[in-house]
Design a protein around this motif. Structure first.
Motif, PDB file in Angstrom:
ATOM      1  N   TYR A 192      21.385  -0.095  22.635  1.00  0.00           N
ATOM      2  CA  TYR A 192      21.451   1.336  22.369  1.00  0.00           C
ATOM      3  C   TYR A 192      22.006   1.750  20.055  1.00  0.00           C
ATOM      4  O   TYR A 192      21.757   2.851  19.898  1.00  0.00           O
ATOM      5  N   GLU A 193      21.925   0.181  20.141  1.00  0.00           N
ATOM      6  CA  GLU A 193      22.365  -0.553  18.693  1.00  0.00           C
ATOM      7  C   GLU A 193      21.494  -0.479  17.903  1.00  0.00           C
ATOM      8  O   GLU A 193      21.428  -1.533  17.841  1.00  0.00           O
ATOM      9  N   ILE A 194      21.688  -0.453  16.053  1.00  0.00           N
ATOM     10  CA  ILE A 194      20.627  -0.966  15.421  1.00  0.00           C
ATOM     11  C   ILE A 194      21.297  -1.705  14.942  1.00  0.00           C
ATOM     12  O   ILE A 194      22.052  -2.105  14.028  1.00  0.00           O
ATOM     13  N   SER A 195      20.449  -2.970  15.742  1.00  0.00           N
ATOM     14  CA  SER A 195      21.259  -4.337  15.382  1.00  0.00           C
ATOM     15  C   SER A 195      20.855  -5.453  14.489  1.00  0.00           C
ATOM     16  O   SER A 195      19.415  -5.741  14.681  1.00  0.00           O
ATOM     17  N   VAL A 196      21.391  -6.406  14.112  1.00  0.00           N
ATOM     18  CA  VAL A 196      20.839  -7.184  13.442  1.00  0.00           C
ATOM     19  C   VAL A 196      21.446  -8.702  13.895  1.00  0.00           C
ATOM     20  O   VAL A 196      22.432  -8.918  14.130  1.00  0.00           O
ATOM     21  N   PHE A 197      20.459  -9.333  15.078  1.00  0.00           N
ATOM     22  CA  PHE A 197      21.179 -11.223  15.686  1.00  0.00           C
ATOM     23  C   PHE A 197      20.563 -11.710  14.518  1.00  0.00           C
ATOM     24  O   PHE A 197      19.939 -12.143  14.511  1.00  0.00           O
ATOM     25  N   TYR A 198      21.684 -12.561  14.333  1.00  0.00           N
ATOM     26  CA  TYR A 198      21.566 -14.028  13.768  1.00  0.00           C
ATOM     27  C   TYR A 198      21.790 -15.042  15.011  1.00  0.00           C
ATOM     28  O   TYR A 198      22.923 -15.753  15.493  1.00  0.00           O
ATOM     29  N   PHE A 199      20.840 -16.195  15.521  1.00  0.00           N
ATOM     30  CA  PHE A 199      20.347 -16.871  15.915  1.00  0.00           C
ATOM     31  C   PHE A 199      21.097 -18.181  15.177  1.00  0.00           C
ATOM     32  O   PHE A 199      20.088 -18.621  14.654  1.00  0.00           O
ATOM     33  N   MET A 200      21.763 -18.774  15.483  1.00  0.00           N
ATOM     34  CA  MET A 200      22.362 -19.635  14.684  1.00  0.00           C
ATOM     35  C   MET A 200      21.909 -21.539  15.713  1.00  0.00           C
ATOM     36  O   MET A 200      23.159 -21.408  16.918  1.00  0.00           O
ATOM     37  N   HIS A 201      21.848 -21.952  15.211  1.00  0.00           N
ATOM     38  CA  HIS A 201      22.032 -24.181  15.482  1.00  0.00           C
ATOM     39  C   HIS A 201      22.594 -24.476  14.790  1.00  0.00           C
ATOM     40  O   HIS A 201      21.773 -24.603  14.008  1.00  0.00           O
ATOM     41  N   ALA A 202      24.213 -24.916  14.507  1.00  0.00           N
ATOM     42  CA  ALA A 202      24.184 -25.840  14.095  1.00  0.00           C
ATOM     43  C   ALA A 202      23.883 -27.424  14.453  1.00  0.00           C
ATOM     44  O   ALA A 202      24.658 -27.411  15.890  1.00  0.00           O
ATOM     45  N   TYR A 203      23.773 -28.775  14.214  1.00  0.00           N
ATOM     46  CA  TYR A 203      23.044 -29.269  15.068  1.00  0.00           C
ATOM     47  C   TYR A 203      23.421 -30.962  14.631  1.00  0.00           C
ATOM     48  O   TYR A 203      23.175 -32.015  14.758  1.00  0.00           O
ATOM     49  N   GLN A 204      24.847 -30.601  13.222  1.00  0.00           N
ATOM     50  CA  GLN A 204      25.029 -32.186  12.898  1.00  0.00           C
ATOM     51  C   GLN A 204      25.525 -33.210  13.946  1.00  0.00           C
ATOM     52  O   GLN A 204      25.575 -33.886  13.956  1.00  0.00           O
ATOM     53  N   ASP A 205      26.115 -32.251  15.097  1.00  0.00           N
ATOM     54  CA  ASP A 205      26.556 -33.088  16.024  1.00  0.00           C
ATOM     55  C   ASP A 205      25.660 -34.258  16.878  1.00  0.00           C
ATOM     56  O   ASP A 205      25.447 -34.959  17.345  1.00  0.00           O
ATOM     57  N   ASP A 206      24.639 -33.449  16.989  1.00  0.00           N
ATOM     58  CA  ASP A 206      23.370 -33.715  16.869  1.00  0.00           C
ATOM     59  C   ASP A 206      22.811 -34.834  16.450  1.00  0.00           C
ATOM     60  O   ASP A 206      22.181 -36.059  17.063  1.00  0.00           O
ATOM     61  N   ILE A 207      22.503 -34.952  15.551  1.00  0.00           N
ATOM     62  CA  ILE A 207      22.369 -35.994  14.566  1.00  0.00           C
ATOM     63  C   ILE A 207      23.525 -37.521  14.539  1.00  0.00           C
ATOM     64  O   ILE A 207      22.853 -38.825  14.603  1.00  0.00           O
ATOM     65  N   TYR A 208      24.104 -37.212  14.952  1.00  0.00           N
ATOM     66  CA  TYR A 208      25.300 -38.184  14.894  1.00  0.00           C
ATOM     67  C   TYR A 208      26.389 -38.799  16.203  1.00  0.00           C
ATOM     68  O   TYR A 208      26.662 -39.721  16.365  1.00  0.00           O
ATOM     69  N   ILE A 209      24.631 -38.526  17.117  1.00  0.00           N
ATOM     70  CA  ILE A 209      24.847 -38.744  19.381  1.00  0.00           C
ATOM     71  C   ILE A 209      25.124 -39.950  19.275  1.00  0.00           C
ATOM     72  O   ILE A 209      26.387 -40.309  19.637  1.00  0.00           O
ATOM     73  N   ASN A 210      24.128 -40.954  18.331  1.00  0.00           N
ATOM     74  CA  ASN A 210      24.631 -42.292  18.284  1.00  0.00           C
ATOM     75  C   ASN A 210      24.863 -42.935  16.989  1.00  0.00           C
ATOM     76  O   ASN A 210      23.696 -43.756  16.556  1.00  0.00           O
ATOM     77  N   GLU A 211      25.757 -42.047  16.917  1.00  0.00           N
ATOM     78  CA  GLU A 211      26.022 -43.556  15.398  1.00  0.00           C
ATOM     79  C   GLU A 211      26.124 -44.733  15.330  1.00  0.00           C
ATOM     80  O   GLU A 211      25.448 -45.105  14.406  1.00  0.00           O
TER      81      GLU A 211
END
Length: 283
Positions: free
Chosen positions: A27-46
């Protein structure tokens, strides 16, 4: 205009939280910020990374993140067509808690909505590690949605408090405006052996009453010693479908989050949980 940040790892739990948020704010005028922070995915097999492969891995993960966010927003537009909503995507080579903190500050976010857990979905934990970090360290109200919790209109919220802290108008106004369209009844419960309040407690109680004026608000004293037991019993005995707590110094929630080991948090939350952070930010 409502500004809502939704961190996602594209898991079922994250998707469930997104659907809840889209219904709650419809019911509200809204701005949704969909955020994906992916640093952990890069270093998963460090152990396997070299400088050369790091650059390549970063590019692959970055492209994948942007594509998943684009697909997510495309699906949302189909499933939840709402002319009041605007969607923005944030794909970032950062850790989740730092990126969330940055967006909250830069965009003056009103509320963060996320699952209580992400991909790991550890059964014994009340909160996953990312959600716990956001609850502890990001200066913004956080609405955490439990795994598999299907959206129903919130009709009965419980707000445990000791009345010892002065509340922030912006955050109580958020609660009021968020729940008013559903005519949600809010029970403010004070867990104590004594019904008598100090002058400071009376003033803080009056402030809640004035600020939540659009909602039916009941003030109840629960005669119990153990806070978490009292909250859990009240939720199960009264058909409550949202728990609201304030996370600040000397609050019930601070005691639960900061003084318990993560895997021993005794608050057993099976309903949406709104943590107000009670901090000074722009109005």
């Amino acid at each position: 205009m409502r500004k809502i940040l939704i961190p996602t790892d594209f898991s079922e739990n994250a998707l469930n939280a997104i659907h809840y948020a889209l219904e709650l704010f419809k019911y509200e005028i809204s701005v949704f910020y969909f955020m994906h922070a992916y640093q952990d995915d890069i270093y998963i097999n460090e152990a396997l990374l070299t400088r050369e492969t790091l650059s390549r891995a970063t590019k692959i993960v970055s492209d994948q993140s942007k594509k998943q966010l684009e697909d997510l927003i495309k699906d949302i537009r189909k499933q939840h067509p709402n002319p009041r909503f605007t969607y923005r995507m944030v794909s970032s080579n950062n850790v989740l808690v730092d990126e969330a903190d940055k967006i909250v500050e830069n965009e003056n976010i009103d509320i963060i909505v996320m699952g209580t857990k992400g991909k790991s979905n550890h059964k014994k934990l009340t909160f996953g590690s990312h959600t716990l970090q956001v609850l502890k360290y990001v200066e913004c109200p956080v609405l955490a949605i439990p795994s598999n919790y299907k959206y129903i209109q919130p009709k009965h919220a419980v707000f445990p408090t000791n009345y010892l802290i002065p509340y922030k108008r912006r955050e109580l106004k958020l609660v009021c405006e968020m729940l008013a369209p559903f005519r949600t009844k809010i029970d403010v419960i004070y867990v104590s052996k004594s019904k008598k309040l100090s002058m400071r407690q009376e003033d803080n109680k009056s402030f809640i009453e004035e600020t939540l004026c659009k909602n039916e608000t009941n003030f109840i004293t629960v005669n119990r010693k153990r806070i978490t037991e009292a909250i859990n019993s009240y939720i199960s005995d009264n058909g409550v479908d949202m728990l609201i707590m304030v996370n600040t110094r000397h609050s019930h929630l601070e005691n639960i989050l900061f003084q318990s080991p993560i895997d021993e948090i005794s608050l057993n939350i099976g309903i949406p949980f709104l943590a107000l952070q009670n901090i000074e930010r722009r109005h």
